[in-house]
Design a protein around this motif. Structure first.
Motif, PDB file in Angstrom:
ATOM      1  N   LEU A   1       0.859  -1.156   0.028  1.00 37.53           N
ATOM      2  CA  LEU A   1       0.022  -0.150   0.119  1.00 37.53           C
ATOM      3  C   LEU A   1       0.887   1.280   0.004  1.00 37.53           C
ATOM      4  CD1 LEU A   1      -2.772  -0.946   2.656  1.00 37.53           C
ATOM      5  CD2 LEU A   1      -2.936  -0.956   0.073  1.00 37.53           C
ATOM      6  N   LEU A   2       1.891   1.255   0.777  1.00 35.42           N
ATOM      7  CA  LEU A   2       3.042   2.089   0.767  1.00 35.42           C
ATOM      8  C   LEU A   2       3.469   2.705  -0.450  1.00 35.42           C
ATOM      9  CD1 LEU A   2       4.394   4.469   2.511  1.00 35.42           C
ATOM     10  CD2 LEU A   2       6.076   2.623   2.972  1.00 35.42           C
ATOM     11  N   HIS A   3       3.928   1.380  -1.353  1.00 35.58           N
ATOM     12  CA  HIS A   3       4.625   1.617  -2.676  1.00 35.58           C
ATOM     13  C   HIS A   3       3.487   2.247  -3.773  1.00 35.58           C
ATOM     14  CE1 HIS A   3       7.814  -1.323  -1.599  1.00 35.58           C
ATOM     15  NE2 HIS A   3       8.371  -0.174  -1.190  1.00 35.58           N
ATOM     16  N   ARG A   4       2.506   1.708  -3.557  1.00 32.78           N
ATOM     17  CA  ARG A   4       1.211   2.140  -4.371  1.00 32.78           C
ATOM     18  C   ARG A   4       1.123   3.743  -4.167  1.00 32.78           C
ATOM     19  NH1 ARG A   4      -3.338  -2.400  -4.339  1.00 32.78           N
ATOM     20  NH2 ARG A   4      -2.395  -4.011  -5.572  1.00 32.78           N
ATOM     21  N   TYR A   5       0.995   4.253  -2.702  1.00 27.86           N
ATOM     22  CA  TYR A   5       0.748   5.512  -2.550  1.00 27.86           C
ATOM     23  C   TYR A   5       1.951   6.466  -3.073  1.00 27.86           C
ATOM     24  CZ  TYR A   5       0.768   9.519   0.549  1.00 27.86           C
ATOM     25  OH  TYR A   5       0.560  10.956   0.883  1.00 27.86           O
ATOM     26  N   ILE A   6       3.170   6.012  -2.824  1.00 32.51           N
ATOM     27  CA  ILE A   6       4.262   6.967  -3.252  1.00 32.51           C
ATOM     28  C   ILE A   6       4.388   6.925  -4.705  1.00 32.51           C
ATOM     29  CG2 ILE A   6       6.918   7.065  -3.252  1.00 32.51           C
ATOM     30  CD1 ILE A   6       6.797   5.818  -0.413  1.00 32.51           C
ATOM     31  N   PHE A   7       4.036   5.582  -5.361  1.00 39.36           N
ATOM     32  CA  PHE A   7       4.292   5.654  -6.808  1.00 39.36           C
ATOM     33  C   PHE A   7       3.258   6.324  -7.467  1.00 39.36           C
ATOM     34  CE2 PHE A   7       3.013   3.859 -10.782  1.00 39.36           C
ATOM     35  CZ  PHE A   7       4.201   3.509 -11.583  1.00 39.36           C
ATOM     36  N   ARG A   8       1.834   6.338  -6.844  1.00 42.79           N
ATOM     37  CA  ARG A   8       0.917   7.289  -7.478  1.00 42.79           C
ATOM     38  C   ARG A   8       1.067   8.683  -7.257  1.00 42.79           C
ATOM     39  NH1 ARG A   8      -2.915   4.801  -5.457  1.00 42.79           N
ATOM     40  NH2 ARG A   8      -3.172   6.128  -3.475  1.00 42.79           N
ATOM     41  N   SER A   9       1.540   9.175  -5.972  1.00 40.35           N
ATOM     42  CA  SER A   9       1.796  10.744  -5.696  1.00 40.35           C
ATOM     43  C   SER A   9       3.041  11.148  -6.486  1.00 40.35           C
ATOM     44  CB  SER A   9       1.956  10.845  -4.195  1.00 40.35           C
ATOM     45  OG  SER A   9       1.156  10.270  -3.469  1.00 40.35           O
TER      46      SER A   9
END
Length: 386
Positions: A11-19
């Motif tokens: 979830l963290l990776h998705r959040y950073i990737f998307r941002s």
């Protein structure tokens, strides 16, 4: 517990990737707009303002310019996007919370490096193939504007200076006929060698020679040798019942020039030209042959280095974004511009050595990338330990 940690990491990776991806896309779009507008002001706005191109052609030419500026906009965009996102996360204490949860900065940076590697591949493809295609299409499109309507390129009460060696000016136009025409012929040293006036002239397009033909009727004026341009006594009177000027579009746009600029060539063309010089098909002396080969090699390496600049600027942006700990957009933009300008300045400094093959500028062109990547990974490892 381990499964929960893995889910949290995903979830963290998705959040950073998307941002980071969203911020990068917006930043790239902004820089593309700025760079395209800069090119437009320099090359196309004057044609639009004088009526030489219509709005439809103007928008089309602007669209063609986009691939031309992407190799520069992508590094700037990812640098800005990373600084904006990580600066905000660090300022809000989210980076500190992630480290407290046992997540290293290398894991936090992993999705950002994924974006950078994708951007690098995209930038290299654009630089090697699509940007040269865009440059060629842009020149061809400008030439086609003139071919379709040569009269549009000659506007009343406007000095036409685009054709090398000539300056034209006329008061009015009726169809293909211009009235009160004045013509200046300029020598290689930039001084006037002939000045002609005529009551009328006819403009047409010579498709066979790919040139605009300007036929002057009942012309008169004066002429002088360029070496005696300052000597009033060297002036000679000129008169002609009919005089024709052939204005090559190749001289104006360089579309069919035998020696196209290396920046306009794609990778396959550059490799072919390099092989041509290696086999020395032109019978060049050894020193000239070496210089030509080095120029082509430097052009190839420069295009590749510009693509890798995406990864280099990303590498240094990650630790600086974390350490800066600023959520203010203007401060991060200023930092991004400073880093980018320094990188491009180093690239220009290395480019000055292209005329000295013994210094291997084709290899030195990678120095800015190596400096930024080395410094970036060093700073990231230090920040991760703290």
């Amino acid at each position: 517990m381990k499964r929960a940690a893995n889910v949290f990491a995903i979830l963290l990776h998705r959040y950073i990737f998307r941002s980071v991806l969203m911020a990068t896309v917006m930043a790239v779009a902004m820089f593309v707009f700025v760079l395209v507008a800069g090119n437009a002001i320099k090359e196309v706005f004057s044609l639009l303002a004088s009526g030489r191109v219509g709005w439809g052609q103007f928008i089309y030419l602007m669209a063609i310019l986009i691939p031309r500026v992407i190799p520069y906009a992508l590094p700037l965009g990812i640098l800005t996007g990373v600084l904006l996102v990580l600066g905000r996360l660090s300022a809000q204490g989210e980076i500190l919370a992630m480290k407290a949860a046992g997540i290293s900065l290398w894991r936090i940076a992993a999705p950002i490096f994924l974006i950078a590697m994708g951007g690098t591949a995209f930038a290299v493809a654009i630089g090697f193939y699509y940007a040269p295609m865009a440059d060629t299409l842009y020149k061809r499109s400008l030439a086609n504007v003139v071919r379709e309507d040569p009269l549009r390129f000659f506007q009343p009460k406007t000095f036409v200076k685009e054709f090398p060696g000539y300056v034209f000016y006329f008061e009015s136009r009726e169809g293909s006929t211009v009235k009160n025409l004045r013509t200046w012929l300029i020598g290689d040293k930039g001084k006037m060698t002939r000045y002609l006036t005529s009551n009328s002239g006819v403009i047409s397009f010579d498709a066979e020679r790919d040139a605009i033909r300007l036929t002057v009727e009942q012309g008169s004026g004066e002429g002088r040798s360029e070496s005696d341009a300052e000597d009033a006594g060297g002036i000679q009177s000129l008169a002609a019942e009919q005089l024709s000027f052939s204005l090559s579009l190749d001289a104006l746009f360089g579309e069919r020039s035998k020696e196209r600029k290396l920046s306009y060539l794609n990778l396959n063309e550059l490799l072919g030209k390099r092989q041509h010089y290696i086999e020395n098909e032109e019978g060049l002396d050894e020193e000239t042959q070496t210089a030509r080969i080095n120029q082509v090699q430097t052009a190839i390496q420069k295009k590749a280095a510009m693509g890798v600049a995406v990864l280099s600027l990303c590498a240094i942006a990650i630790p600086l974004g974390i350490k800066a700990s600023r959520s203010e957009t203007y401060a991060n933009l200023a930092l991004a511009l400073g880093l980018a300008l320094t990188y491009f300045f180093l690239l220009v400094v290395v480019s000055w050595l292209e005329g000295k093959p013994s210094l291997r500028p084709d290899l030195l062109i990678w120095v800015p990338n190596l400096l930024y990547q080395g410094l970036g990974f060093y700073l990231l490892s230090r920040v991760n330990r703290n």
